[in-house]
Write a protein that holds these residues in place. Structure first.
Motif, short mmCIF file in Angstrom:
data_model
loop_
_atom_site.label_atom_id
_atom_site.label_comp_id
_atom_site.label_asym_id
_atom_site.label_seq_id
_atom_site.Cartn_x
_atom_site.Cartn_y
_atom_site.Cartn_z
N SER A 135 0.83 -1.21 0.00
CA SER A 135 0.00 0.00 0.00
C SER A 135 0.86 1.25 0.00
O SER A 135 1.94 1.28 0.58
N VAL A 136 0.36 2.26 -0.66
CA VAL A 136 1.03 3.54 -0.72
C VAL A 136 0.21 4.52 0.11
O VAL A 136 -1.00 4.63 -0.08
N TYR A 137 0.84 5.20 1.04
CA TYR A 137 0.15 6.19 1.86
C TYR A 137 0.66 7.56 1.50
O TYR A 137 1.83 7.86 1.71
N GLY A 138 -0.21 8.40 0.96
CA GLY A 138 0.20 9.72 0.52
C GLY A 138 1.30 9.60 -0.51
O GLY A 138 1.22 8.78 -1.42
N SER A 139 2.35 10.39 -0.33
CA SER A 139 3.45 10.31 -1.29
C SER A 139 4.51 9.33 -0.83
O SER A 139 5.52 9.13 -1.50
N CYS A 140 4.28 8.70 0.33
CA CYS A 140 5.22 7.70 0.83
C CYS A 140 5.19 6.50 -0.11
O CYS A 140 4.12 5.97 -0.39
N GLY A 141 6.31 6.05 -0.54
CA GLY A 141 6.34 4.87 -1.39
C GLY A 141 6.19 5.19 -2.85
O GLY A 141 6.13 4.29 -3.66
N LEU A 142 6.11 6.45 -3.20
CA LEU A 142 6.06 6.81 -4.62
C LEU A 142 7.49 6.98 -5.12
O LEU A 142 8.25 7.77 -4.61
N GLU A 143 7.83 6.18 -6.10
CA GLU A 143 9.18 6.22 -6.65
C GLU A 143 9.07 6.38 -8.15
O GLU A 143 8.16 5.86 -8.77
N PRO A 144 10.06 7.06 -8.75
CA PRO A 144 9.97 7.30 -10.21
C PRO A 144 9.97 6.02 -11.03
O PRO A 144 9.44 6.00 -12.12
N ASP A 145 10.57 4.96 -10.49
CA ASP A 145 10.61 3.73 -11.28
C ASP A 145 9.56 2.71 -10.84
O ASP A 145 9.58 1.56 -11.24
N GLY A 146 8.64 3.16 -9.96
CA GLY A 146 7.65 2.23 -9.43
C GLY A 146 6.53 1.93 -10.42
O GLY A 146 6.28 2.68 -11.35
N MET A 147 5.86 0.82 -10.18
CA MET A 147 4.66 0.46 -10.92
C MET A 147 3.52 0.38 -9.90
O MET A 147 3.70 -0.20 -8.83
N TYR A 148 2.38 0.91 -10.26
CA TYR A 148 1.30 1.02 -9.30
C TYR A 148 -0.02 0.53 -9.88
O TYR A 148 -0.21 0.49 -11.10
N LEU A 149 -0.92 0.19 -8.98
CA LEU A 149 -2.30 -0.10 -9.35
C LEU A 149 -3.18 0.87 -8.58
O LEU A 149 -2.89 1.19 -7.42
#
Ligand SMILES: [Zn+2]
Length: 167
Positions: A83-97
């Motif tokens: 899980s991503v909370y706010g901008s925590c865990g957002l990375e430029p090379d990440g993949m998200y759903l």
């Protein structure tokens, strides 16, 4: 309508049978779209489209969609969600759903592709090397050994085996 109809074939890669990330492809009972579901006590459902950094991720953030990051376990070759909370865990090379919302159009319908397979025993973490770089590396690797292994090691040829970096 995107996401409705046939099951996206890449859901089999993201959610293989019995995966330890407990991801399951599931069709939404209300809107009929294919989702990535995670049973973690309760069911969490995500749109079946990979969101990458850039416009899609920006849209998702502006729209206030809850996100989960797709993590890839290179040993098990399986994906799991964090899980991503706010901008925590957002990375430029990440993949998200993005969390599924029947009333909202999916932000992305991009298929999931796992990271390229690395050969067992290769030096994980090294960037992919060209053939010339590999030969250079092997020469450097072998050079001191020939000097050191003087007794009992024959001429040193064929004594040392290591996996090649090249495919
Ligand atoms: Zn729905």
């Amino acid at each position: 309508m995107t996401g409705r109809g046939r099951k996206p074939p890449w859901l089999r890669i993201l959610c293989p049978e019995g995966n330890y990330g407990r991801l399951k492809p599931r069709r939404c009972g209300s809107c009929g779209r294919w989702l990535v579901s995670l049973q973690d006590g309760v069911w969490e459902s995500y749109d079946s489209g990979v969101i990458r950094a850039g416009r899609d991720l920006t849209n998702a953030i502006i729209l206030g969609r809850n996100l989960a990051r797709i993590m890839w376990d290179p040993l098990l070759r399986q994906a799991y969600l964090v899980s991503v909370y706010g901008s925590c865990g957002l990375e430029p090379d990440g993949m998200y759903l993005a969390e599924h919302d029947c009333a909202a159009a999916p932000i992305s319908v991009e298929p999931f592709r796992p990271a390229p397979r690395r050969k067992r025993g290769s030096l994980a973490g090294l960037p992919r090397l060209s053939g010339a770089q590999v030969r250079e590396f092997e020469e450097a690797w072998n050079r001191p050994l020939k000097g050191v292994l003087t007794d009992g090691a024959g001429d040193g040829s064929g004594e040392r085996k290591h996996d090649e970096q090249e495919r």
